[in-house]
Design a protein around this motif. Structure first.
Motif, mmCIF file in Angstrom:
data_model
loop_
_atom_site.group_PDB
_atom_site.id
_atom_site.type_symbol
_atom_site.label_atom_id
_atom_site.label_comp_id
_atom_site.label_asym_id
_atom_site.label_seq_id
_atom_site.Cartn_x
_atom_site.Cartn_y
_atom_site.Cartn_z
ATOM 1 N N ALA A 132 -4.156 7.821 24.337
ATOM 2 C CA ALA A 132 -2.977 7.233 24.037
ATOM 3 C C ALA A 132 -3.196 5.844 23.394
ATOM 4 N N VAL A 133 -2.363 5.372 22.643
ATOM 5 C CA VAL A 133 -2.322 4.025 22.207
ATOM 6 C C VAL A 133 -0.838 3.556 22.140
ATOM 7 N N GLU A 134 -0.716 2.308 22.627
ATOM 8 C CA GLU A 134 0.876 1.536 22.881
ATOM 9 C C GLU A 134 1.011 0.922 21.664
ATOM 10 N N ASP A 135 -0.061 0.283 20.744
ATOM 11 C CA ASP A 135 0.244 -0.519 19.766
ATOM 12 C C ASP A 135 0.727 0.315 18.563
ATOM 13 N N PRO A 136 1.807 -0.542 17.900
ATOM 14 C CA PRO A 136 2.630 0.108 16.925
ATOM 15 C C PRO A 136 1.594 0.342 15.619
ATOM 16 N N ALA A 137 1.728 1.131 14.833
ATOM 17 C CA ALA A 137 1.168 1.311 13.634
ATOM 18 C C ALA A 137 1.633 0.494 12.357
ATOM 19 N N MET A 138 0.792 -0.087 11.587
ATOM 20 C CA MET A 138 1.163 -0.814 10.396
ATOM 21 C C MET A 138 1.797 0.056 9.154
ATOM 22 N N PRO A 139 2.410 -0.636 8.240
ATOM 23 C CA PRO A 139 2.710 0.080 7.020
ATOM 24 C C PRO A 139 1.301 0.265 6.264
ATOM 25 N N ALA A 140 1.424 1.389 5.630
ATOM 26 C CA ALA A 140 0.200 1.910 4.742
ATOM 27 C C ALA A 140 -0.252 0.810 3.636
ATOM 28 N N PRO A 141 -1.489 0.679 3.310
ATOM 29 C CA PRO A 141 -1.551 -0.386 2.151
ATOM 30 C C PRO A 141 -0.825 -0.072 0.979
ATOM 31 N N ALA A 142 -0.771 1.211 0.638
ATOM 32 C CA ALA A 142 0.182 1.590 -0.597
ATOM 33 C C ALA A 142 1.570 0.963 -0.450
ATOM 34 N N ASP A 143 1.931 0.705 0.706
ATOM 35 C CA ASP A 143 3.230 0.056 0.824
ATOM 36 C C ASP A 143 3.507 -1.128 0.917
ATOM 37 N N CYS A 144 2.402 -2.001 0.801
ATOM 38 C CA CYS A 144 2.202 -3.320 0.887
ATOM 39 C C CYS A 144 1.949 -4.117 -0.496
ATOM 40 N N GLU A 145 2.188 -5.390 -0.881
ATOM 41 C CA GLU A 145 2.042 -6.049 -2.054
ATOM 42 C C GLU A 145 0.943 -6.835 -2.026
ATOM 43 N N PRO A 146 0.193 -6.874 -3.095
ATOM 44 C CA PRO A 146 -1.166 -7.576 -3.533
ATOM 45 C C PRO A 146 -0.891 -9.107 -2.909
ATOM 46 N N PHE A 147 -1.985 -9.771 -2.403
ATOM 47 C CA PHE A 147 -2.057 -11.028 -1.811
ATOM 48 C C PHE A 147 -3.127 -11.726 -2.311
ATOM 49 N N ASP A 148 -3.021 -12.950 -2.991
ATOM 50 C CA ASP A 148 -3.833 -13.795 -3.581
ATOM 51 C C ASP A 148 -4.412 -14.922 -2.553
ATOM 52 N N VAL A 149 -5.195 -14.606 -1.877
ATOM 53 C CA VAL A 149 -5.736 -15.375 -0.640
ATOM 54 C C VAL A 149 -6.498 -16.303 -1.176
ATOM 55 N N THR A 150 -6.847 -16.218 -2.387
ATOM 56 C CA THR A 150 -7.750 -17.467 -3.183
ATOM 57 C C THR A 150 -6.952 -18.666 -3.500
ATOM 58 N N SER A 151 -5.488 -18.467 -3.323
ATOM 59 C CA SER A 151 -4.736 -19.635 -3.611
ATOM 60 C C SER A 151 -4.636 -20.465 -2.385
ATOM 61 N N ILE A 152 -5.048 -19.933 -1.219
ATOM 62 C CA ILE A 152 -5.285 -20.808 -0.023
ATOM 63 C C ILE A 152 -6.617 -21.096 0.408
ATOM 64 N N TRP A 153 -7.434 -20.078 0.423
ATOM 65 C CA TRP A 153 -9.016 -20.537 0.714
ATOM 66 C C TRP A 153 -9.775 -20.365 -0.372
ATOM 67 N N PRO A 154 -10.729 -21.252 -0.431
ATOM 68 C CA PRO A 154 -11.963 -20.988 -1.448
ATOM 69 C C PRO A 154 -13.104 -20.284 -1.108
ATOM 70 N N GLY A 155 -14.039 -20.027 -1.723
ATOM 71 C CA GLY A 155 -15.325 -19.528 -1.391
ATOM 72 C C GLY A 155 -15.446 -18.110 -1.990
ATOM 73 N N GLY A 156 -16.853 -17.659 -1.940
ATOM 74 C CA GLY A 156 -17.232 -16.265 -2.515
ATOM 75 C C GLY A 156 -16.627 -15.271 -1.956
ATOM 76 N N PHE A 157 -16.910 -15.230 -0.310
ATOM 77 C CA PHE A 157 -16.298 -14.162 0.328
ATOM 78 C C PHE A 157 -15.005 -13.877 -0.085
ATOM 79 N N ILE A 158 -14.087 -14.902 0.483
ATOM 80 C CA ILE A 158 -12.689 -14.704 0.155
ATOM 81 C C ILE A 158 -12.381 -14.102 -1.269
ATOM 82 N N ALA A 159 -13.067 -14.598 -2.376
ATOM 83 C CA ALA A 159 -13.038 -14.088 -3.707
ATOM 84 C C ALA A 159 -13.398 -12.535 -3.739
ATOM 85 N N SER A 160 -14.054 -12.097 -2.871
ATOM 86 C CA SER A 160 -14.670 -10.607 -2.941
ATOM 87 C C SER A 160 -13.730 -9.567 -2.537
#
Length: 276
Positions: A132-160
């Motif tokens: 059993a698990v008590e934590d609620p599920a998240m919306p599926a990836p298909a139900d979420c919007e693209p997020f450009d985190v490179t506008s906040i953080w630099p670096g090759g890993f973030i860009a990947s």
């Protein structure tokens, strides 16, 4: 000491880094060379903790493997800047046992140990009747919007990374999905567990309470604790994230970890919080 992020260019490959599509080039005998895709967000000449954590998880899985045991907790101590380029990984058994054992991996770079990881491996059995698990599920990836985190953080890993954000995301709390098309090493033999663990450290930057940069605060984490009540699978990692700042220079990032089957564990990161 890590400094604040800057928008340094990614057009030139910093000296000493490997080229290629993977995060690391496997040089054999426990030696690796990081690529631009493993580049950190605080300094252009360091590795990001996330792929380095994945590399150590991969090494721990390969160390004296026992199919009847699985890793249930990995505890990472970040001992300093993780220099980019060549690094060495050493793995040992700290506490052998028939049903429970403790193993350790250390990553050294530029002549010193940068990360120490310990992992509990525990005997598995069929407990599906009471699962059993008590934590609620998240919306599926298909139900979420693209997020450009490179506008906040630099670096090759973030860009990947490919990142999708759920509705209601705000400073201090949010839900995101992330995945990468880059293999952990150029051998392409890492498990889903190692690849997903190699994304978890991003949790400290996906819903920052304050924006990183000058005239703000620095809040790097000094550790990463991952507890897994179920073995994760797949390419997407979900982070249900909360960030707390104390009044005396210490913070905490707490995250419920998900794959597309649902919650599988939690991560905690203690932060050193300082004004810039």
């Amino acid at each position: 000491m890590r400094r604040l992020p800057e928008r340094y260019p990614l057009t030139a490959l910093p000296s000493g880094l490997a080229e290629g599509n993977s995060y690391y080039q496997d040089l054999g005998a426990g030696s690796f060379r990081s690529t631009i895709h493993a580049q950190g967000a605080w300094n252009e000449h360091e590795q990001h903790m996330a792929p380095a954590a994945g590399l150590l998880a991969h090494a721990l899985e390969l160390h004296a493997p026992r199919p009847e045991l699985r890793m249930a907790r990995i505890s990472y101590e970040i001992l300093g800047l993780i220099h980019a380029g060549d690094c060495q990984v050493e793995v040992s058994t700290l506490r052998p046992g028939r049903t429970i054992e403790l193993v350790q991996a250390e990553l050294s770079a530029n002549g010193r140990t940068a990360i120490r990881a310990t992992a509990w491996r525990i005997l598995t059995s069929d407990t599906s009747a009471v699962a059993a698990v008590e934590d609620p599920a998240m919306p599926a990836p298909a139900d979420c919007e693209p997020f450009d985190v490179t506008s906040i953080w630099p670096g090759g890993f973030i860009a990947s990374l490919e990142i999708r954000v759920a509705e209601g995301h705000r400073p201090g709390a949010g839900k995101v999905w992330l995945r990468t098309s880059h293999p952990l090493t150029d051998r392409g033999d890492a498990s889903d567990v190692a690849r997903l663990v190699g994304l978890v450290d991003t949790a400290n930057g996906i819903a920052s309470r304050v924006p990183p940069g000058k005239d703000s605060y620095a809040f790097p984490n000094v550790d990463l604790q991952i507890h897994m009540h179920r073995q994760p699978a797949g390419e997407w990692l979900g982070l249900d994230n909360r960030v707390s700042f104390g009044g005396d220079g210490i913070g905490l990032t707490s995250t419920i970890l998900h794959d597309q089957q649902g919650p599988f564990g939690r991560a905690e990161q203690i932060l050193t919080l300082r004004q810039t």
